[in-house]
Design an enzyme around this catalytic site. Structure first.
Site, PDB file in Angstrom:
ATOM      1  N   ASP A 245      27.624 -66.123 -40.908  1.00 41.89           N
ATOM      2  CA  ASP A 245      27.678 -65.004 -41.851  1.00 41.89           C
ATOM      3  C   ASP A 245      28.266 -63.789 -41.135  1.00 41.89           C
ATOM      4  O   ASP A 245      27.939 -63.508 -39.986  1.00 41.89           O
ATOM      5  CB  ASP A 245      26.270 -64.692 -42.375  1.00 41.89           C
ATOM      6  CG  ASP A 245      26.302 -63.804 -43.601  1.00 41.89           C
ATOM      7  OD1 ASP A 245      25.928 -64.285 -44.691  1.00 41.89           O
ATOM      8  OD2 ASP A 245      26.712 -62.620 -43.490  1.00 41.89           O
ATOM      9  N   ILE A 246      29.104 -63.053 -41.850  1.00 46.26           N
ATOM     10  CA  ILE A 246      29.781 -61.895 -41.262  1.00 46.26           C
ATOM     11  C   ILE A 246      28.806 -60.737 -41.010  1.00 46.26           C
ATOM     12  O   ILE A 246      29.086 -59.865 -40.184  1.00 46.26           O
ATOM     13  CB  ILE A 246      30.956 -61.451 -42.177  1.00 46.26           C
ATOM     14  CG1 ILE A 246      32.015 -60.705 -41.415  1.00 46.26           C
ATOM     15  CG2 ILE A 246      30.467 -60.662 -43.377  1.00 46.26           C
ATOM     16  CD1 ILE A 246      33.301 -60.499 -42.205  1.00 46.26           C
TER      17      ILE A 246
ATOM     18  N   ASN B 280      20.604 -67.571 -52.827  1.00 47.50           N
ATOM     19  CA  ASN B 280      20.460 -66.436 -53.742  1.00 47.50           C
ATOM     20  C   ASN B 280      21.226 -66.729 -55.027  1.00 47.50           C
ATOM     21  O   ASN B 280      22.400 -67.112 -54.972  1.00 47.50           O
ATOM     22  CB  ASN B 280      21.005 -65.159 -53.089  1.00 47.50           C
ATOM     23  CG  ASN B 280      20.213 -64.770 -51.852  1.00 47.50           C
ATOM     24  OD1 ASN B 280      18.996 -64.953 -51.809  1.00 47.50           O
ATOM     25  ND2 ASN B 280      20.891 -64.244 -50.845  1.00 47.50           N
TER      26      ASN B 280
ATOM     27  N   GLY C  55      19.937 -61.531 -55.593  1.00 49.57           N
ATOM     28  CA  GLY C  55      20.661 -60.874 -54.508  1.00 49.57           C
ATOM     29  C   GLY C  55      21.999 -61.523 -54.183  1.00 49.57           C
ATOM     30  O   GLY C  55      22.573 -61.266 -53.128  1.00 49.57           O
TER      31      GLY C  55
ATOM     32  N   HIS D  22      26.306 -71.199 -52.171  1.00 44.41           N
ATOM     33  CA  HIS D  22      26.153 -71.264 -50.713  1.00 44.41           C
ATOM     34  C   HIS D  22      24.683 -71.257 -50.348  1.00 44.41           C
ATOM     35  O   HIS D  22      23.836 -70.737 -51.058  1.00 44.41           O
ATOM     36  CB  HIS D  22      26.885 -70.107 -50.022  1.00 44.41           C
ATOM     37  CG  HIS D  22      26.525 -68.745 -50.540  1.00 44.41           C
ATOM     38  ND1 HIS D  22      27.050 -68.234 -51.703  1.00 44.41           N
ATOM     39  CD2 HIS D  22      25.684 -67.809 -50.058  1.00 44.41           C
ATOM     40  CE1 HIS D  22      26.549 -67.028 -51.913  1.00 44.41           C
ATOM     41  NE2 HIS D  22      25.711 -66.743 -50.934  1.00 44.41           N
ATOM     42  N   LEU D  23      24.439 -71.840 -49.180  1.00 46.62           N
ATOM     43  CA  LEU D  23      23.095 -71.924 -48.624  1.00 46.62           C
ATOM     44  C   LEU D  23      23.097 -71.136 -47.320  1.00 46.62           C
ATOM     45  O   LEU D  23      23.967 -71.346 -46.473  1.00 46.62           O
ATOM     46  CB  LEU D  23      22.781 -73.405 -48.363  1.00 46.62           C
ATOM     47  CG  LEU D  23      21.386 -73.830 -47.960  1.00 46.62           C
ATOM     48  CD1 LEU D  23      20.362 -73.465 -49.039  1.00 46.62           C
ATOM     49  CD2 LEU D  23      21.372 -75.352 -47.721  1.00 46.62           C
ATOM     50  N   HIS D  24      22.117 -70.214 -47.172  1.00 47.93           N
ATOM     51  CA  HIS D  24      21.966 -69.492 -45.911  1.00 47.93           C
ATOM     52  C   HIS D  24      21.027 -70.294 -45.011  1.00 47.93           C
ATOM     53  O   HIS D  24      19.949 -70.725 -45.457  1.00 47.93           O
ATOM     54  CB  HIS D  24      21.308 -68.122 -46.139  1.00 47.93           C
ATOM     55  CG  HIS D  24      22.088 -67.168 -46.990  1.00 47.93           C
ATOM     56  ND1 HIS D  24      22.799 -66.097 -46.469  1.00 47.93           N
ATOM     57  CD2 HIS D  24      22.252 -67.083 -48.336  1.00 47.93           C
ATOM     58  CE1 HIS D  24      23.359 -65.412 -47.449  1.00 47.93           C
ATOM     59  NE2 HIS D  24      23.037 -65.981 -48.601  1.00 47.93           N
TER      60      HIS D  24
END
Ligand code: AMP
Length: 114
Positions: A30-31, A87, A93, A100-102
């Site tokens: 993640d950026i 999210n 959020g 996508h999955l964090h």
């Protein structure tokens, strides 16, 4: 609709440090990391969000979660643990409308989330 940043990463039009790739999934940092380890796992096929994935494409969920397990193992997060977050929509959020999955880890994460 213009491509999202994640579609541009899939199409190799935008840069990302790809640390895992298979037929269905890409993973990259993640950026704006929220933890010492913060990786995004995205499907190569575009779906806007969790709620928008039709039943005939539900296999995308297993592809993402299986890839997250491999990346967590690759980054040696298994012992101390990690968190997987998806999210969905404004209250969830979500800021990028591409599923996508964090994968978050590397420190104790508090609960409940904000
Ligand atoms: P969400 O808020 O759940 O939609 O997550 C989108 C995530 O994408 C945020 O954590 C952003 O920091 C991250 N992000 C946005 N643009 C990029 C990019 N070019 N490369 C990596 N991560 C990004």
């Amino acid at each position: 609709m213009p491509k999202t940043i994640f579609e541009r990463i899939v199409d190799r039009e935008a840069q990302a440090d790809i640390l895992y790739e298979d037929e269905h999934v890409l993973a990259f940092p993640d950026i704006a990391p929220q933890a010492p380890v913060h990786i995004l796992l995205i499907p190569k096929r575009h779906h806007a969000r969790h709620a928008a994935v039709p039943p005939e494409h539900h296999s995308v969920f297993s592809h993402l979660f299986a890839a997250a397990q491999k990346v967590a193992r690759q980054l040696r997060l298994e012992k101390n643990g990690y968190r997987l977050v998806m999210n969905n929509g404004p209250d969830g959020g979500e800021t990028v409308p591409h599923l996508h999955l964090h994968l978050l880890g590397g420190r104790p994460l508090s609960w409940p989330p904000g």
